[in-house]
Design a protein around this motif. Structure first.
Motif: not given
Lengths: 119, 396
Positions: B252-256, B375-380
């Motif tokens: 999640a930190d990496w995506v940001l 699924g994880a990206f959706d939640a993110l």
């Protein structure tokens, strides 16, 4: 084991896709490919038919995409392969001064010695 | 004005729109309909989408080129290096450790070294730590060393050994069940958590990580879980609930950090964590270099690149495995990935494709890793869109 022979048109299933699909099955199935005019004759175990066609279709689609997107992706890949893997330069101080290099080598040798002794 | 060729995905009654370089916006169904029909100049959506380059007329190819260059050409080498010091009966000797360290230090840029199996080869591990520390100091290199340990942690003398060189501890859980706090350690800063079939209570786990002082945790599905039909769904559910419970997650930190924004190009996150060669290399106890940690388990040495001390970093592009990893890492080469909203944030690595589907290319449509990531990206992204002001400090 029951076998099945498929007849696939070369225009829809190019040889690259059939070979890729056969390789993807690996040791799970023996696949025999034979060209018969504009078609390929593919003989394989019945159980492998679905996975084989799924792989072949995926590869056909992938080849189309790679042709379409090649002009976008090729520069990035070529850049990485030609210029992306440059190594970190060696420490100039070590290169220029033998004494520095010598001291450092001795320090590393001491560390190695200690590790060899299991300390 | 047209909407432009951006990717979108319906999420929680809204529509996520993502630009090619990772700019994104969550629109309501009505806003999305206005956007795709063509916005009028005075529409309140206009400035919001224009700022992010999500309008047709904003398709500035020079800007896209610069963003692509920042993301691709700005790459200076794999950042993460996993050194496996023991595996089965094999132990890494000090000379091999030196060759591995020399190879790692020949990779430019900031480096993170993760020591796996250090406890069974402690003398070599400590040699590696001290040698890396010295060489980094001599060469003014940015280097951080992590030592992995199970929840029981390390003994006090070993913790003190590591502390002298600024090494940090990453606590690793593999297929755990209910929550349990790890042994307290002053060095524990991060975790790696592999969700298994019996893993439960994400809220309890999130609380346990906070209590243990872990600043961030990498939450991944175990391969065994992914091989189960319900594995991806279970992982995604765990991930979403852990995030909602306040877990600070590494991807999640990496995506940001991957989302383009007002930051210098060098602060833009590199390739997705775990991507073979581009983000990660791994070294086995005999000093053989592999394209990633997962590649260690690929049979037949398919993703082996040679032995440290005998092959140089500059020789890697000549290896077929490296060329394959680079080609597979391009989302545009995959039928499903090319049109996926999460393409700027995701690569299905060659090593994972081989492990799960038996081929380097894999097939995203049937890939359990793809399903778990989706699924994880959706939640993110649901979570990101619900947080009005993302704390810039949290991003760092």
């Amino acid at each position: 084991m029951a076998e099945r022979t498929l007849s696939l048109h070369a225009a829809e299933y190019p040889i690259e896709a059939l070979e890729a699909a056969a390789r993807a099955l690996g040791p799970r199935a023996r696949v025999r490919l034979r060209r018969a005019g504009a078609r390929f004759s593919v003989t394989l175990p019945s159980a492998a038919e679905g996975p084989f066609l799924s792989e072949a279709l995926a590869h056909v689609h992938r080849l189309q995409l790679m042709r379409l997107h090649g002009p976008l992706t090729a520069p990035a890949i070529a850049w990485a392969l030609e210029k992306g893997f440059y190594a970190q330069a060696r420490d100039p101080l070590e290169e220029m001064l033998d004494s520095v290099g010598g001291e450092r080598r001795a320090a590393v040798e001491r560390l190695l010695e200690r590790a060899r002794e299991g300390r | 004005m047209s909407a432009g060729p951006h990717r979108s995905r319906r999420l929680g009654g809204r529509v996520l729109v993502v630009g090619d370089a990772g700019s994104w916006e969550m629109l309501s169904e009505a806003e999305h309909a206005r956007w795709t029909a063509g916005l009028a100049a005075g529409d309140p959506l206009w400035p919001r989408l224009e700022e992010k380059g999500l309008l047709g007329h904003c398709l500035d190819f020079d800007r896209l080129g610069t963003q692509a260059a920042d993301a691709s050409f700005g790459w200076s080498g794999p950042r993460t290096h996993v050194v496996v010091l023991s595996r089965g009966r094999l132990r890494m000797g000090p000379e091999t450790a030196r060759d591995v360290a020399d190879f790692i230090l020949s990779v430019p840029g900031a480096l993170e070294v993760e020591l796996e199996g250090a406890e069974a080869a402690w003398a070599s591990a400590m040699f590696l730590v001290e040698y890396l520390h010295l060489r980094a100091e001599w060469g003014s290199r940015r280097l951080r060393v992590w030592c992995r340990a199970g929840p029981r942690g390390l003994s006090r003398p070993r913790t003190e050994d590591l502390a002298r060189f600024g090494v940090r501890l990453r606590v690793v859980w593999r297929d755990p069940e209910g929550p349990g706090a790890p042994a307290p350690s002053p060095l524990a800063r991060a975790g790696a958590f592999f969700v298994g079939a019996a893993t439960r209570d994400p809220e309890g786990w999130a609380a346990a990580w906070t209590e243990a002082g872990l600043e961030r945790v990498r939450i991944e599905p175990s391969l065994d879980l992914l091989r189960r039909p319900d594995g991806p769904r279970r992982f995604a559910e765990f991930y979403a609930r852990a995030l909602a419970a306040g877990a600070r997650e590494e991807r999640a930190d990496w995506v940001l950090r991957r989302v383009p924004g007002p930051r210098p190009p060098e602060e833009l996150a590199g390739p997705p964590p775990g991507t073979d060669v581009l983000a990660e290399l791994a070294y086995d106890p005999e000093g053989r270099i592999h394209t990633s940690e997962l590649a260690l388990d690929v049979p037949g040495g398919l993703l082996e690149l040679g032995r440290a001390g005998r092959v140089s970093y500059e020789e890697l592009p000549g290896r077929e495995a490296v060329q394959a990893c680079l080609a597979v890492a391009q989302g545009e080469h995959h039928p499903q990935c090319a049109s996926c909203a999460y393409k700027p944030f995701c690569v299905l690595p060659v090593s994972a494709n081989l492990a799960l589907q038996g081929t380097a290319w894999g097939r995203a449509a049937e890939s359990p890793l793809c399903a778990a990531r989706m699924g994880a990206f959706d939640a993110l992204f649901l979570r990101f869109s619900d947080v009005k002001n993302v704390d810039e400090e949290a991003i760092k």
